[in-house]
Design a protein around this motif. Structure first.
Motif, PDB file in Angstrom:
ATOM      1  N   TRP A   3      43.615  37.267  41.377  1.00  0.00           N
ATOM      2  CA  TRP A   3      42.585  36.234  41.461  1.00  0.00           C
ATOM      3  C   TRP A   3      41.168  36.796  41.417  1.00  0.00           C
ATOM      4  CZ3 TRP A   3      42.995  31.288  40.554  1.00  0.00           C
ATOM      5  CH2 TRP A   3      44.256  30.705  40.622  1.00  0.00           C
ATOM      6  N   ALA A   4      40.921  37.849  42.166  1.00  0.00           N
ATOM      7  CA  ALA A   4      39.573  38.418  42.206  1.00  0.00           C
ATOM      8  C   ALA A   4      39.151  38.883  40.807  1.00  0.00           C
ATOM      9  CB  ALA A   4      39.514  39.575  43.196  1.00  0.00           C
ATOM     10  N   ARG A   5      40.034  39.573  40.130  1.00  0.00           N
ATOM     11  CA  ARG A   5      39.727  40.066  38.782  1.00  0.00           C
ATOM     12  C   ARG A   5      39.548  38.911  37.801  1.00  0.00           C
ATOM     13  NH1 ARG A   5      40.318  45.304  36.525  1.00  0.00           N
ATOM     14  NH2 ARG A   5      39.657  45.133  34.379  1.00  0.00           N
ATOM     15  N   THR A   6      40.389  37.883  37.922  1.00  0.00           N
ATOM     16  CA  THR A   6      40.290  36.720  37.035  1.00  0.00           C
ATOM     17  C   THR A   6      38.947  36.018  37.213  1.00  0.00           C
ATOM     18  OG1 THR A   6      42.686  36.416  37.091  1.00  0.00           O
ATOM     19  CG2 THR A   6      41.370  34.525  36.405  1.00  0.00           C
ATOM     20  N   ILE A   7      38.529  35.840  38.452  1.00  0.00           N
ATOM     21  CA  ILE A   7      37.251  35.162  38.710  1.00  0.00           C
ATOM     22  C   ILE A   7      36.076  36.008  38.230  1.00  0.00           C
ATOM     23  CG2 ILE A   7      35.708  34.369  40.561  1.00  0.00           C
ATOM     24  CD1 ILE A   7      38.328  33.477  42.034  1.00  0.00           C
ATOM     25  N   HIS A  75      45.754  43.474  31.432  1.00  0.00           N
ATOM     26  CA  HIS A  75      46.668  44.621  31.484  1.00  0.00           C
ATOM     27  C   HIS A  75      46.186  45.642  32.513  1.00  0.00           C
ATOM     28  CE1 HIS A  75      49.419  47.739  30.278  1.00  0.00           C
ATOM     29  NE2 HIS A  75      48.386  48.546  30.060  1.00  0.00           N
ATOM     30  N   MET A  76      44.892  45.943  32.494  1.00  0.00           N
ATOM     31  CA  MET A  76      44.355  46.935  33.429  1.00  0.00           C
ATOM     32  C   MET A  76      44.426  46.449  34.885  1.00  0.00           C
ATOM     33  SD  MET A  76      41.166  48.446  31.266  1.00  0.00           S
ATOM     34  CE  MET A  76      40.815  49.719  32.445  1.00  0.00           C
ATOM     35  N   ALA A  77      44.407  45.126  35.087  1.00  0.00           N
ATOM     36  CA  ALA A  77      44.497  44.567  36.436  1.00  0.00           C
ATOM     37  C   ALA A  77      45.945  44.457  36.903  1.00  0.00           C
ATOM     38  CB  ALA A  77      43.834  43.204  36.484  1.00  0.00           C
ATOM     39  N   GLY A  78      46.881  44.794  36.010  1.00  0.00           N
ATOM     40  CA  GLY A  78      48.292  44.751  36.384  1.00  0.00           C
ATOM     41  C   GLY A  78      48.922  43.375  36.312  1.00  0.00           C
ATOM     42  N   VAL A  79      48.279  42.452  35.610  1.00  0.00           N
ATOM     43  CA  VAL A  79      48.839  41.106  35.460  1.00  0.00           C
ATOM     44  C   VAL A  79      49.988  41.185  34.460  1.00  0.00           C
ATOM     45  CG1 VAL A  79      48.366  38.717  34.800  1.00  0.00           C
ATOM     46  CG2 VAL A  79      46.601  40.068  35.947  1.00  0.00           C
ATOM     47  N   SER A  80      51.129  40.652  34.837  1.00  0.00           N
ATOM     48  CA  SER A  80      52.283  40.670  33.938  1.00  0.00           C
ATOM     49  C   SER A  80      53.015  39.345  34.053  1.00  0.00           C
ATOM     50  CB  SER A  80      53.219  41.833  34.277  1.00  0.00           C
ATOM     51  OG  SER A  80      53.701  41.680  35.598  1.00  0.00           O
ATOM     52  N   GLY A  81      53.862  39.085  33.107  1.00  0.00           N
ATOM     53  CA  GLY A  81      54.596  37.828  33.064  1.00  0.00           C
ATOM     54  C   GLY A  81      53.827  36.802  32.258  1.00  0.00           C
ATOM     55  N   SER A 161      49.444  39.547  24.773  1.00  0.00           N
ATOM     56  CA  SER A 161      49.709  40.501  25.867  1.00  0.00           C
ATOM     57  C   SER A 161      51.181  40.810  25.984  1.00  0.00           C
ATOM     58  CB  SER A 161      49.207  39.942  27.211  1.00  0.00           C
ATOM     59  OG  SER A 161      47.819  39.846  27.215  1.00  0.00           O
ATOM     60  N   SER A 162      52.019  39.797  25.859  1.00  0.00           N
ATOM     61  CA  SER A 162      53.459  39.996  25.954  1.00  0.00           C
ATOM     62  C   SER A 162      53.983  40.855  24.812  1.00  0.00           C
ATOM     63  CB  SER A 162      54.192  38.644  25.947  1.00  0.00           C
ATOM     64  OG  SER A 162      53.824  37.889  27.087  1.00  0.00           O
ATOM     65  N   LEU A 163      53.396  40.702  23.646  1.00  0.00           N
ATOM     66  CA  LEU A 163      53.815  41.494  22.486  1.00  0.00           C
ATOM     67  C   LEU A 163      53.319  42.925  22.546  1.00  0.00           C
ATOM     68  CD1 LEU A 163      53.274  38.915  19.607  1.00  0.00           C
ATOM     69  CD2 LEU A 163      55.469  39.712  20.529  1.00  0.00           C
ATOM     70  N   VAL A 164      52.078  43.113  22.980  1.00  0.00           N
ATOM     71  CA  VAL A 164      51.444  44.418  22.960  1.00  0.00           C
ATOM     72  C   VAL A 164      51.875  45.283  24.146  1.00  0.00           C
ATOM     73  CG1 VAL A 164      49.232  45.628  23.054  1.00  0.00           C
ATOM     74  CG2 VAL A 164      49.474  43.596  21.638  1.00  0.00           C
ATOM     75  N   TYR A 165      51.907  44.677  25.330  1.00  0.00           N
ATOM     76  CA  TYR A 165      52.190  45.467  26.524  1.00  0.00           C
ATOM     77  C   TYR A 165      53.578  45.179  26.976  1.00  0.00           C
ATOM     78  CZ  TYR A 165      47.193  46.351  26.405  1.00  0.00           C
ATOM     79  OH  TYR A 165      45.934  46.730  26.021  1.00  0.00           O
TER      80      TYR A 165
END
Length: 165
Positions: A3-7, A75-81, A161-165
């Motif tokens: 959330w912090a990174r998204t904002i 990706h750098m923030a570790g967001v996945s899914g 993102s899903s395709l690349v990472y």
């Protein structure tokens, strides 16, 4: 989802996008003719080829750069899914939307009306804040962006993102 990174990313992207558009709108107001209310479009002179080229040269690279930033930052923030990536992209684009609505369509246009008004359209009632917000601001930013554009950006960000990472 981070959330912090998204904002923070949403705020950064909002500033970058809207400052770019504000500068362009100030220096070449007629290039935005097709994005303005119908009354202004009808009264405005035809856009020159140079204006269209400059607008295209700024806007066409701007959106892919925004998407690339969103993807790399997620990706750098570790967001996945898929859904986490989708909502990250949606929320960040919604920040851009709010900045455009509140910052550009309301405050910037109101304060700099003489600088952004297209010569020959001074008589148009659509420049008045209330009319502007009713005919352009509210429908565009509270309906079209949240229901069409933001979800599309979310899908693009999540898909790539899903395709690349």
């Amino acid at each position: 989802m981070n959330w912090a990174r998204t904002i923070l990313d949403g705020l950064l992207l909002c500033l970058a996008f809207n400052l770019t558009i504000a500068l362009l709108w100030t220096y070449i107001p007629n290039s935005f003719k097709n994005m303005l209310p119908a009354e202004i479009r009808k009264a405005a002179p035809a856009r020159e080829r140079k204006e269209v080229i400059i607008l295209s040269a700024i806007l066409y690279p701007l959106y892919p750069l925004i998407f690339a930033y969103m993807i790399v930052s997620s990706h750098m923030a570790g967001v996945s899914g898929f859904w986490n990536l989708f909502w990250t992209g949606y929320i960040e684009m919604f920040f851009i939307n709010l900045g455009d609505f509140i910052g550009l369509d309301y405050f910037f246009r109101k304060i700099n009306l003489n600088r952004v008004m297209i010569p020959g359209t001074e008589h148009c009632k659509a420049w008045e804040t209330k009319t502007w917000m009713k005919t352009l601001g509210v429908p565009e930013h509270l309906v079209i962006w949240p229901l069409v554009f933001c979800p599309l950006v979310g899908l693009i960000v999540a898909g790539i993102s899903s395709l690349v990472y």
